[in-house]
Write a protein that holds these residues in place. Structure first.
Motif, PDB file in Angstrom:
ATOM      1  N   TYR B 212      10.003  48.269   7.383  1.00  0.00           N
ATOM      2  CA  TYR B 212      10.848  49.384   6.938  1.00  0.00           C
ATOM      3  C   TYR B 212       9.980  50.565   6.508  1.00  0.00           C
ATOM      4  CZ  TYR B 212      12.979  51.995   3.035  1.00  0.00           C
ATOM      5  OH  TYR B 212      13.371  52.977   2.165  1.00  0.00           O
ATOM      6  N   ARG B 272      16.475  51.310   8.901  1.00  0.00           N
ATOM      7  CA  ARG B 272      17.710  50.839   8.261  1.00  0.00           C
ATOM      8  C   ARG B 272      17.980  49.375   8.610  1.00  0.00           C
ATOM      9  NH1 ARG B 272      20.632  55.170   6.726  1.00  0.00           N
ATOM     10  NH2 ARG B 272      19.855  56.299   8.552  1.00  0.00           N
ATOM     11  N   ARG B 286      17.881  52.277   1.358  1.00  0.00           N
ATOM     12  CA  ARG B 286      18.639  52.803   2.499  1.00  0.00           C
ATOM     13  C   ARG B 286      18.857  54.303   2.348  1.00  0.00           C
ATOM     14  NH1 ARG B 286      21.993  48.409   1.889  1.00  0.00           N
ATOM     15  NH2 ARG B 286      20.973  46.955   3.338  1.00  0.00           N
TER      16      ARG B 286
END
Lengths: 297, 297
Positions: B212, B272, B286
């Motif tokens: 991420y 995401r 997020r």
């Protein structure tokens, strides 16, 4: 331990440090390869490796395996070398020559010298934190925290800030002692502190070793000042008379050549006393005092 | 989590980081006081504190007490700030302005900027190694080793070496991605890695968070390139059009403005997805993706 035996022991540690440093900075492709080459240029240059020697010698007192104390010594030497690389920059001392070789910014460029110093400093902490340095992570954390203290704004870098300050020229003897206790003394003291940490020494043993190192570090610096006046550029591998040319207050300026030599001898005697409780085992550390006093470069 | 809630959460972490940084660099007398002031100038400047926010947000997933994750975040921010101080030096990017303020070497001098950066870097490791960061020294050692890797010659400093190299101008898209993955991506990835370390996350959880962060870091950099073209000096707090003026290859040069924007959006979507397994708890992370895409400075 004879002088010849000390020289052999010094050479042995220096050789092991050199080998380990080279392994930690392998060649690489492209610009990172050039950065690594600059890091090697700034560290693999045949230095005396006095700091690793003191660390290993202190750790030896407690039977610490050499592979551990050498790793910690290498980390310490990386920090010492980074400080020289940055110290030599045009923005700082602007030196072209170090140990008879062009300084890193001369051999490469200023930006590469900044980055090579940064990487040496950064990776030194990685070496200390690695399990190979000591199986107990609590000991490794203490090594990291101690090095951060000795090399930071209350240690070496703080000393460099004083050295570069406007107040530098007017320092009295106590001021010069404080400056040097930080600039060179903090890392030398850490060498012995780290050896004691690795050996899980008692507080008394640690204090005696750190005291020894502080006294030795100050004697070392006085000899440095004497060499700046008495040595030649060829002997020193760096420009002689630098301090005098810059008009810096030094031990020699305040004490004269003879006075400075006497003061170094007094400090050496005190340092020797701090080793009494360790008996014969501390012979290498004892002999190191003579070596520091007699050095010509 | 709404945009307003994210902004509040960001401001909360930024405020706590600012307070802790100030405590770690107290005033002092003489030249060390000036060095400390330069360290504060280079770090207490109202930055977004994105890296600490990511670290805290990752650690929050595992219920890590905030006082621990904030300390690690502060250490990471010190390293980020040191890199900016050195990056701005005349020998490097030669920037006079940072976040609307004179850079450290402009406000002080070049030597002080070198030393302030050195001290920020050094002391960051001391913060990590301190028991207040985590009670388990094994975790602290992993934090130290990870930061040394992320910030060293195979991480951030390696990226800076590529950025300053002669090859820089001719980099293709893959080359730019690699450069940015090192120069800015390594520390951003470390933010999430450190959060996972503090939370003693599983290898799968750690890998998802680090993925991420890598994707987010790349999107962040593309937005940076877009802002360099589209933003104003006033908005950015630093000179606009710097990359274009230097003729540097960027994502925008290779992809065009629209293509770069599309690529950032693709990376954002992928980032995401990596948070799916964490459910609602990962809302702050997020929302950070949207924040990074929409930022104007």
């Amino acid at each position: 331990m004879t002088e010849a035996e000390l020289k052999k022991a010094l050479a042995e540690v220096a050789g092991a440090v050199e080998t380990m440093l080279a392994e930690l900075m392998p060649d690489a492709a492209g610009p990172i390869g050039r950065l690594r080459a600059a890091m090697r240029h700034g560290s693999l240059n045949g230095g005396k490796r006095l700091r690793p020697f003191l660390l290993v010698g202190s750790a030896d007192l407690f039977g610490v395996p050499r592979e551990r104390s050498l790793r910690a010594g290498v980390a310490l030497e990386m920090v010492h070398c980074y400080s020289l690389v940055h110290d030599d920059l045009p923005a700082m001392d602007d030196s072209d020559l170090r140990r008879g070789q062009p300084t890193v910014h001369k051999a490469y460029d200023d930006a590469t010298a900044v980055l090579a110093g940064d990487a040496l400093l950064t990776e030194a902490f990685g070496v200390l934190a690695d399990p190979a340095t000591h199986p107990d992570p609590a000991v490794r954390c203490r090594l990291v925290a101690g090095l951060a203290r000795a090399a930071g704004s209350e240690g070496m870098v703080g000393g460099q800030a004083i050295d570069l300050s406007a107040e530098r020229h007017g320092l009295d003897l106590a001021g010069i002692e404080r400056l040097q206790a930080l600039k060179t003394g903090a890392l030398i003291a850490y060498a012995c502190e780290a050896g004691a940490l690795l050996g899980e020494a008692s507080p008394e043993q640690t204090a005696a070793l750190v005291d020894y190192a502080r006294l030795l570090g100050l004697a070392f610096q006085i000899v440095d000042d004497l060499l700046d006046v008495e040595g030649t550029t060829e002997e020193l591998g760096k420009p002689a008379q630098q301090d005098a040319d810059l008009g810096k207050a030094t031990f020699v300026v305040h004490l004269g050549v003879d006075g400075a030599r006497r003061r170094a001898a007094e400090l050496a005697d005190k340092a020797r006393c701090r080793l009494d409780s360790f008996g014969e085992n501390a012979d290498a550390l004892r002999r190191t005092i003579d070596f520091v006093l007699a050095r010509r470069s």
